[in-house]
Design a protein around this motif. Sequence first.
Motif, PDB file in Angstrom:
ATOM      1  N   MET A 176       0.833  -1.178   0.000  1.00 33.09           N
ATOM      2  CA  MET A 176       0.000   0.000   0.000  1.00 33.09           C
ATOM      3  C   MET A 176       0.879   1.243   0.000  1.00 33.09           C
ATOM      4  O   MET A 176       1.980   1.226   0.527  1.00 33.09           O
ATOM      5  CB  MET A 176      -0.876   0.035   1.257  1.00 33.09           C
ATOM      6  N   THR A 177       0.376   2.288  -0.583  1.00 31.93           N
ATOM      7  CA  THR A 177       0.959   3.616  -0.474  1.00 31.93           C
ATOM      8  C   THR A 177      -0.024   4.437   0.348  1.00 31.93           C
ATOM      9  O   THR A 177      -1.189   4.537  -0.013  1.00 31.93           O
ATOM     10  CB  THR A 177       1.166   4.261  -1.860  1.00 31.93           C
ATOM     11  N   VAL A 178       0.452   4.995   1.469  1.00 31.27           N
ATOM     12  CA  VAL A 178      -0.433   5.675   2.420  1.00 31.27           C
ATOM     13  C   VAL A 178       0.055   7.094   2.665  1.00 31.27           C
ATOM     14  O   VAL A 178       1.239   7.309   2.919  1.00 31.27           O
ATOM     15  CB  VAL A 178      -0.478   4.902   3.765  1.00 31.27           C
ATOM     16  N   ARG A 179      -0.872   8.025   2.626  1.00 37.38           N
ATOM     17  CA  ARG A 179      -0.553   9.420   2.933  1.00 37.38           C
ATOM     18  C   ARG A 179      -0.490   9.625   4.443  1.00 37.38           C
ATOM     19  O   ARG A 179      -1.298   9.073   5.177  1.00 37.38           O
ATOM     20  CB  ARG A 179      -1.623  10.353   2.372  1.00 37.38           C
ATOM     21  N   ALA A 219      -7.381  16.306   0.094  1.00 38.20           N
ATOM     22  CA  ALA A 219      -8.004  16.329  -1.225  1.00 38.20           C
ATOM     23  C   ALA A 219      -7.442  15.193  -2.082  1.00 38.20           C
ATOM     24  O   ALA A 219      -6.322  14.723  -1.874  1.00 38.20           O
ATOM     25  CB  ALA A 219      -7.731  17.674  -1.893  1.00 38.20           C
ATOM     26  N   ARG A 220      -8.222  14.758  -3.051  1.00 41.76           N
ATOM     27  CA  ARG A 220      -7.789  13.676  -3.941  1.00 41.76           C
ATOM     28  C   ARG A 220      -6.541  14.094  -4.729  1.00 41.76           C
ATOM     29  O   ARG A 220      -6.470  15.211  -5.235  1.00 41.76           O
ATOM     30  CB  ARG A 220      -8.895  13.320  -4.925  1.00 41.76           C
ATOM     31  N   VAL A 221      -5.579  13.174  -4.786  1.00 37.32           N
ATOM     32  CA  VAL A 221      -4.365  13.351  -5.588  1.00 37.32           C
ATOM     33  C   VAL A 221      -4.058  12.009  -6.252  1.00 37.32           C
ATOM     34  O   VAL A 221      -4.558  10.965  -5.839  1.00 37.32           O
ATOM     35  CB  VAL A 221      -3.142  13.807  -4.747  1.00 37.32           C
ATOM     36  N   PHE A 222      -3.204  12.055  -7.273  1.00 38.20           N
ATOM     37  CA  PHE A 222      -2.788  10.812  -7.912  1.00 38.20           C
ATOM     38  C   PHE A 222      -1.942  10.013  -6.933  1.00 38.20           C
ATOM     39  O   PHE A 222      -0.999  10.538  -6.337  1.00 38.20           O
ATOM     40  CB  PHE A 222      -1.970  11.085  -9.174  1.00 38.20           C
ATOM     41  N   MET A 223      -2.296   8.741  -6.775  1.00 38.08           N
ATOM     42  CA  MET A 223      -1.516   7.826  -5.940  1.00 38.08           C
ATOM     43  C   MET A 223      -1.390   6.507  -6.673  1.00 38.08           C
ATOM     44  O   MET A 223      -2.278   6.104  -7.429  1.00 38.08           O
ATOM     45  CB  MET A 223      -2.202   7.614  -4.584  1.00 38.08           C
ATOM     46  N   GLU A 224      -0.259   5.828  -6.442  1.00 35.83           N
ATOM     47  CA  GLU A 224      -0.005   4.554  -7.123  1.00 35.83           C
ATOM     48  C   GLU A 224       0.840   3.661  -6.224  1.00 35.83           C
ATOM     49  O   GLU A 224       1.692   4.131  -5.486  1.00 35.83           O
ATOM     50  CB  GLU A 224       0.743   4.820  -8.423  1.00 35.83           C
ATOM     51  N   VAL A 225       0.587   2.355  -6.316  1.00 37.10           N
ATOM     52  CA  VAL A 225       1.437   1.350  -5.688  1.00 37.10           C
ATOM     53  C   VAL A 225       1.644   0.242  -6.722  1.00 37.10           C
ATOM     54  O   VAL A 225       0.708  -0.140  -7.435  1.00 37.10           O
ATOM     55  CB  VAL A 225       0.831   0.804  -4.378  1.00 37.10           C
ATOM     56  N   THR A 226       2.887  -0.236  -6.843  1.00 37.10           N
ATOM     57  CA  THR A 226       3.215  -1.300  -7.788  1.00 37.10           C
ATOM     58  C   THR A 226       4.094  -2.334  -7.093  1.00 37.10           C
ATOM     59  O   THR A 226       5.026  -1.981  -6.375  1.00 37.10           O
ATOM     60  CB  THR A 226       3.962  -0.745  -9.018  1.00 37.10           C
ATOM     61  N   LEU A 227       3.788  -3.595  -7.327  1.00 33.22           N
ATOM     62  CA  LEU A 227       4.551  -4.717  -6.792  1.00 33.22           C
ATOM     63  C   LEU A 227       4.894  -5.618  -7.969  1.00 33.22           C
ATOM     64  O   LEU A 227       4.006  -5.980  -8.747  1.00 33.22           O
ATOM     65  CB  LEU A 227       3.695  -5.454  -5.763  1.00 33.22           C
ATOM     66  N   ARG A 232      -0.730  -3.693  -9.610  1.00 35.26           N
ATOM     67  CA  ARG A 232      -0.712  -2.234  -9.585  1.00 35.26           C
ATOM     68  C   ARG A 232      -2.084  -1.687  -9.241  1.00 35.26           C
ATOM     69  O   ARG A 232      -3.097  -2.229  -9.675  1.00 35.26           O
ATOM     70  CB  ARG A 232      -0.279  -1.717 -10.957  1.00 35.26           C
ATOM     71  N   ASP A 233      -2.091  -0.615  -8.474  1.00 32.16           N
ATOM     72  CA  ASP A 233      -3.310   0.145  -8.229  1.00 32.16           C
ATOM     73  C   ASP A 233      -2.947   1.617  -8.345  1.00 32.16           C
ATOM     74  O   ASP A 233      -1.983   2.075  -7.727  1.00 32.16           O
ATOM     75  CB  ASP A 233      -3.873  -0.148  -6.831  1.00 32.16           C
ATOM     76  N   ALA A 234      -3.667   2.340  -9.165  1.00 36.53           N
ATOM     77  CA  ALA A 234      -3.397   3.759  -9.366  1.00 36.53           C
ATOM     78  C   ALA A 234      -4.709   4.486  -9.578  1.00 36.53           C
ATOM     79  O   ALA A 234      -5.660   3.935 -10.146  1.00 36.53           O
ATOM     80  CB  ALA A 234      -2.486   3.968 -10.574  1.00 36.53           C
ATOM     81  N   GLY A 235      -4.755   5.715  -9.092  1.00 38.69           N
ATOM     82  CA  GLY A 235      -5.943   6.516  -9.284  1.00 38.69           C
ATOM     83  C   GLY A 235      -5.879   7.778  -8.455  1.00 38.69           C
ATOM     84  O   GLY A 235      -4.839   8.138  -7.911  1.00 38.69           O
ATOM     85  N   SER A 260       3.771   6.133  -5.391  1.00 41.41           N
ATOM     86  CA  SER A 260       3.750   7.544  -5.770  1.00 41.41           C
ATOM     87  C   SER A 260       2.605   8.235  -5.057  1.00 41.41           C
ATOM     88  O   SER A 260       1.519   7.666  -4.920  1.00 41.41           O
ATOM     89  CB  SER A 260       3.532   7.717  -7.272  1.00 41.41           C
ATOM     90  N   ILE A 261       2.869   9.443  -4.608  1.00 42.52           N
ATOM     91  CA  ILE A 261       1.835  10.335  -4.102  1.00 42.52           C
ATOM     92  C   ILE A 261       2.089  11.678  -4.771  1.00 42.52           C
ATOM     93  O   ILE A 261       3.138  12.295  -4.550  1.00 42.52           O
ATOM     94  CB  ILE A 261       1.885  10.483  -2.572  1.00 42.52           C
ATOM     95  N   ASP A 262       1.159  12.077  -5.629  1.00 45.27           N
ATOM     96  CA  ASP A 262       1.284  13.306  -6.389  1.00 45.27           C
ATOM     97  C   ASP A 262       2.575  13.233  -7.206  1.00 45.27           C
ATOM     98  O   ASP A 262       2.731  12.333  -8.019  1.00 45.27           O
ATOM     99  CB  ASP A 262       1.228  14.516  -5.457  1.00 45.27           C
ATOM    100  N   ILE A 263       3.541  14.107  -6.989  1.00 46.38           N
ATOM    101  CA  ILE A 263       4.775  14.099  -7.774  1.00 46.38           C
ATOM    102  C   ILE A 263       5.901  13.346  -7.067  1.00 46.38           C
ATOM    103  O   ILE A 263       7.011  13.262  -7.583  1.00 46.38           O
ATOM    104  CB  ILE A 263       5.241  15.532  -8.098  1.00 46.38           C
ATOM    105  N   TYR A 264       5.634  12.788  -5.887  1.00 48.41           N
ATOM    106  CA  TYR A 264       6.671  12.110  -5.106  1.00 48.41           C
ATOM    107  C   TYR A 264       6.663  10.617  -5.376  1.00 48.41           C
ATOM    108  O   TYR A 264       5.603   9.993  -5.398  1.00 48.41           O
ATOM    109  CB  TYR A 264       6.481  12.400  -3.614  1.00 48.41           C
TER     110      TYR A 264
END
Length: 69
Positions: A1-4, A9-17, A28-31, A56-60
């Motif tokens: 998981m990628t956790v803030r 507010a909603r931002v682009f987030m992604e996790v890939t294994l 992968r889950d992204a959205g 990824s969270i936003d640009i990070y």
Amino acid sequence: MTVRNKPGARVFMEVTLDTWPASSNPARDAGSYTTFAGPVYKDLPEPGRCMTWSGSIDIYYNSDRGLCP
């Protein structure tokens, strides 16, 4: 998981294994999410391969590799 750390507010987030060397079928889950992306699941790699993960969270972006049997 990628956790803030601080949901908002909603931002682009992604996790890939995936396995390394890379396979053709990453988990992968992204959205656009407020709190987290994932979870995603993938079987342990075969001998001679490693598990890679990234998020990824936003640009990070961050990634790592491990679990090498």
